[in-house]
Design a protein around this motif. Structure first.
Motif, PDB file in Angstrom:
ATOM      1  N   THR A 165       0.847  -1.122   0.089  1.00 21.92           N
ATOM      2  CA  THR A 165       0.020  -0.017   0.110  1.00 21.92           C
ATOM      3  C   THR A 165       0.944   1.417   0.059  1.00 21.92           C
ATOM      4  O   THR A 165       1.692   1.232   0.885  1.00 21.92           O
ATOM      5  N   LEU A 166       0.804   1.917  -0.860  1.00 20.58           N
ATOM      6  CA  LEU A 166       1.540   3.378  -1.071  1.00 20.58           C
ATOM      7  C   LEU A 166       0.596   4.569  -0.697  1.00 20.58           C
ATOM      8  O   LEU A 166      -0.601   4.673  -1.078  1.00 20.58           O
ATOM      9  N   THR A 167       1.130   5.466   0.197  1.00 24.48           N
ATOM     10  CA  THR A 167       0.272   6.637   0.617  1.00 24.48           C
ATOM     11  C   THR A 167       1.422   7.831   0.047  1.00 24.48           C
ATOM     12  O   THR A 167       2.363   7.873   0.492  1.00 24.48           O
ATOM     13  N   VAL A 168       0.479   8.751  -0.568  1.00 23.35           N
ATOM     14  CA  VAL A 168       1.475   9.834  -1.146  1.00 23.35           C
ATOM     15  C   VAL A 168       1.331  10.800  -0.018  1.00 23.35           C
ATOM     16  O   VAL A 168       0.299  11.383   0.533  1.00 23.35           O
ATOM     17  N   LEU A 169       2.491  11.100   0.449  1.00 25.45           N
ATOM     18  CA  LEU A 169       2.700  12.072   1.731  1.00 25.45           C
ATOM     19  C   LEU A 169       2.610  13.454   1.222  1.00 25.45           C
ATOM     20  O   LEU A 169       2.065  14.285   1.828  1.00 25.45           O
ATOM     21  N   GLU A 170       3.457  13.683   0.302  1.00 21.41           N
ATOM     22  CA  GLU A 170       3.753  15.057  -0.094  1.00 21.41           C
ATOM     23  C   GLU A 170       3.982  15.032  -1.735  1.00 21.41           C
ATOM     24  O   GLU A 170       4.720  14.112  -2.175  1.00 21.41           O
ATOM     25  N   GLY A 171       3.643  15.950  -2.563  1.00 22.62           N
ATOM     26  CA  GLY A 171       4.343  16.150  -3.969  1.00 22.62           C
ATOM     27  C   GLY A 171       3.023  15.338  -4.749  1.00 22.62           C
ATOM     28  O   GLY A 171       2.060  15.165  -4.324  1.00 22.62           O
ATOM     29  N   SER A 172       3.533  15.131  -5.894  1.00 25.89           N
ATOM     30  CA  SER A 172       2.755  14.468  -6.835  1.00 25.89           C
ATOM     31  C   SER A 172       3.539  13.719  -7.839  1.00 25.89           C
ATOM     32  O   SER A 172       4.787  13.831  -8.103  1.00 25.89           O
ATOM     33  N   GLY A 173       3.082  12.679  -8.706  1.00 28.89           N
ATOM     34  CA  GLY A 173       3.820  12.065  -9.445  1.00 28.89           C
ATOM     35  C   GLY A 173       2.951  10.822 -10.111  1.00 28.89           C
ATOM     36  O   GLY A 173       1.659  11.056 -10.271  1.00 28.89           O
ATOM     37  N   ILE A 174       3.666   9.837 -10.587  1.00 28.26           N
ATOM     38  CA  ILE A 174       2.762   8.680 -11.379  1.00 28.26           C
ATOM     39  C   ILE A 174       3.113   7.313 -10.745  1.00 28.26           C
ATOM     40  O   ILE A 174       4.301   6.949 -10.105  1.00 28.26           O
ATOM     41  N   LEU A 175       2.228   6.651 -10.186  1.00 29.43           N
ATOM     42  CA  LEU A 175       2.078   5.203  -9.800  1.00 29.43           C
ATOM     43  C   LEU A 175       1.857   4.442 -10.795  1.00 29.43           C
ATOM     44  O   LEU A 175       0.958   4.525 -11.595  1.00 29.43           O
ATOM     45  N   VAL A 214      -1.291  12.302  -6.095  1.00 31.90           N
ATOM     46  CA  VAL A 214      -1.262  13.637  -5.457  1.00 31.90           C
ATOM     47  C   VAL A 214      -1.413  13.555  -3.906  1.00 31.90           C
ATOM     48  O   VAL A 214      -1.707  12.372  -3.371  1.00 31.90           O
ATOM     49  N   ALA A 215      -0.845  14.120  -3.287  1.00 29.75           N
ATOM     50  CA  ALA A 215      -0.816  14.030  -1.695  1.00 29.75           C
ATOM     51  C   ALA A 215      -2.147  13.724  -1.210  1.00 29.75           C
ATOM     52  O   ALA A 215      -3.148  14.314  -1.577  1.00 29.75           O
ATOM     53  N   GLY A 216      -2.132  12.779  -0.254  1.00 28.20           N
ATOM     54  CA  GLY A 216      -3.416  12.273   0.089  1.00 28.20           C
ATOM     55  C   GLY A 216      -3.989  11.024  -0.410  1.00 28.20           C
ATOM     56  O   GLY A 216      -4.691  10.254   0.152  1.00 28.20           O
ATOM     57  N   ASP A 217      -3.503  10.544  -1.405  1.00 25.71           N
ATOM     58  CA  ASP A 217      -4.060   9.294  -2.148  1.00 25.71           C
ATOM     59  C   ASP A 217      -3.160   8.103  -1.705  1.00 25.71           C
ATOM     60  O   ASP A 217      -2.240   7.997  -1.109  1.00 25.71           O
ATOM     61  N   VAL A 218      -3.999   7.294  -1.824  1.00 22.48           N
ATOM     62  CA  VAL A 218      -3.563   5.757  -1.253  1.00 22.48           C
ATOM     63  C   VAL A 218      -4.063   4.692  -2.400  1.00 22.48           C
ATOM     64  O   VAL A 218      -5.030   4.655  -2.793  1.00 22.48           O
ATOM     65  N   VAL A 219      -3.069   3.976  -2.646  1.00 19.45           N
ATOM     66  CA  VAL A 219      -2.976   3.071  -3.793  1.00 19.45           C
ATOM     67  C   VAL A 219      -2.681   1.643  -3.087  1.00 19.45           C
ATOM     68  O   VAL A 219      -1.409   1.663  -2.658  1.00 19.45           O
ATOM     69  N   ALA A 220      -3.355   0.633  -3.087  1.00 17.47           N
ATOM     70  CA  ALA A 220      -3.061  -0.628  -2.762  1.00 17.47           C
ATOM     71  C   ALA A 220      -2.881  -1.747  -3.873  1.00 17.47           C
ATOM     72  O   ALA A 220      -3.510  -1.563  -5.093  1.00 17.47           O
ATOM     73  N   TYR A 221      -1.781  -2.318  -3.719  1.00 16.17           N
ATOM     74  CA  TYR A 221      -1.451  -3.325  -4.759  1.00 16.17           C
ATOM     75  C   TYR A 221      -1.561  -4.706  -4.249  1.00 16.17           C
ATOM     76  O   TYR A 221      -0.957  -5.014  -3.077  1.00 16.17           O
ATOM     77  N   ALA A 222      -2.096  -5.856  -5.038  1.00 14.29           N
ATOM     78  CA  ALA A 222      -2.299  -7.241  -4.575  1.00 14.29           C
ATOM     79  C   ALA A 222      -0.910  -7.765  -4.536  1.00 14.29           C
ATOM     80  O   ALA A 222       0.106  -7.353  -5.412  1.00 14.29           O
ATOM     81  N   PRO A 223      -0.738  -8.896  -4.004  1.00 13.23           N
ATOM     82  CA  PRO A 223       0.444  -9.628  -3.791  1.00 13.23           C
ATOM     83  C   PRO A 223       0.997 -10.012  -5.324  1.00 13.23           C
ATOM     84  O   PRO A 223      -0.033  -9.944  -6.220  1.00 13.23           O
ATOM     85  N   ASN A 224       2.086  -9.905  -5.563  1.00 15.29           N
ATOM     86  CA  ASN A 224       2.597 -10.231  -7.142  1.00 15.29           C
ATOM     87  C   ASN A 224       2.006  -9.006  -8.036  1.00 15.29           C
ATOM     88  O   ASN A 224       2.388  -9.259  -9.471  1.00 15.29           O
ATOM     89  N   GLU A 225       1.395  -7.944  -7.920  1.00 15.30           N
ATOM     90  CA  GLU A 225       0.952  -7.064  -8.793  1.00 15.30           C
ATOM     91  C   GLU A 225       2.213  -5.992  -9.206  1.00 15.30           C
ATOM     92  O   GLU A 225       2.999  -5.654  -8.266  1.00 15.30           O
ATOM     93  N   LEU A 228       4.999   6.708   1.508  1.00 17.87           N
ATOM     94  CA  LEU A 228       4.964   5.856   2.779  1.00 17.87           C
ATOM     95  C   LEU A 228       4.364   4.460   2.207  1.00 17.87           C
ATOM     96  O   LEU A 228       3.560   4.587   1.645  1.00 17.87           O
ATOM     97  N   ALA A 229       5.301   3.427   2.307  1.00 14.30           N
ATOM     98  CA  ALA A 229       4.778   2.160   1.623  1.00 14.30           C
ATOM     99  C   ALA A 229       4.725   1.240   2.970  1.00 14.30           C
ATOM    100  O   ALA A 229       5.638   1.057   3.617  1.00 14.30           O
ATOM    101  N   ALA A 230       3.657   0.429   2.815  1.00 11.62           N
ATOM    102  CA  ALA A 230       3.134  -0.509   4.012  1.00 11.62           C
ATOM    103  C   ALA A 230       3.176  -1.927   3.133  1.00 11.62           C
ATOM    104  O   ALA A 230       2.574  -2.052   2.152  1.00 11.62           O
ATOM    105  N   ILE A 231       4.133  -2.732   3.665  1.00  6.11           N
ATOM    106  CA  ILE A 231       4.320  -4.171   2.991  1.00  6.11           C
ATOM    107  C   ILE A 231       3.848  -5.126   3.844  1.00  6.11           C
ATOM    108  O   ILE A 231       4.393  -5.270   5.086  1.00  6.11           O
TER     109      ILE A 231
END
Length: 122
Positions: A63-73, A87-98, A112-115
């Motif tokens: 799970t990736l949480t964008v703390l500051e800034g912007s970019g491409i996931l 952008v800041a505030g977004d949270v994106v979750a990736y399944a195992p092996n994705e 911030l990455a939570a694994i």
């Protein structure tokens, strides 16, 4: 606030940790490990403009949480890679092996990455 480890509350400031992260090489994203147990690994990333973490796979949920800034996931839609603007505030979750990766655009990107679970523990 925070997680308990042996009865002690652990409070993490991920933005400060990301700002203080260092890189082994100037062309690589700066990272710092901020929490590590068998069930959860927390990492922070600081990417300078134009830097990237190449797309890769993990056996764990990421799970990736964008703390500051912007970019491409980077993720995938079936078999094809897909870029998702973040952008800041977004949270994106990736399944195992994705497939997943990230890159900063015009400014610095803090993540911030939570694994979970921590790779290699199960």
């Amino acid at each position: 606030r925070g997680a308990r480890a042996g009865g002690v509350v652990i409070v993490i400031d991920p933005r400060a940790a990301a700002r203080g992260a260092v890189s082994a090489k100037p062309d690589r994203a700066a990272t710092a490990l901020v929490h590590d147990t068998d069930d959860l690994r927390l990492l922070v990333f600081r990417l300078a403009p134009g830097q990237e973490v190449a797309p890769h796979r993990s056996p764990s949920t990421v799970t990736l949480t964008v703390l500051e800034g912007s970019g491409i996931l980077v993720g995938e839609d079936g078999e094809a890679p897909v870029d998702r603007r973040c952008v800041a505030g977004d949270v994106v979750a990736y399944a195992p092996n994705e497939l997943h990766g990230m890159r900063a655009d015009a400014g610095e990107l803090l993540l911030l990455a939570a694994i979970t679970p921590r790779p290699g523990t199960r």
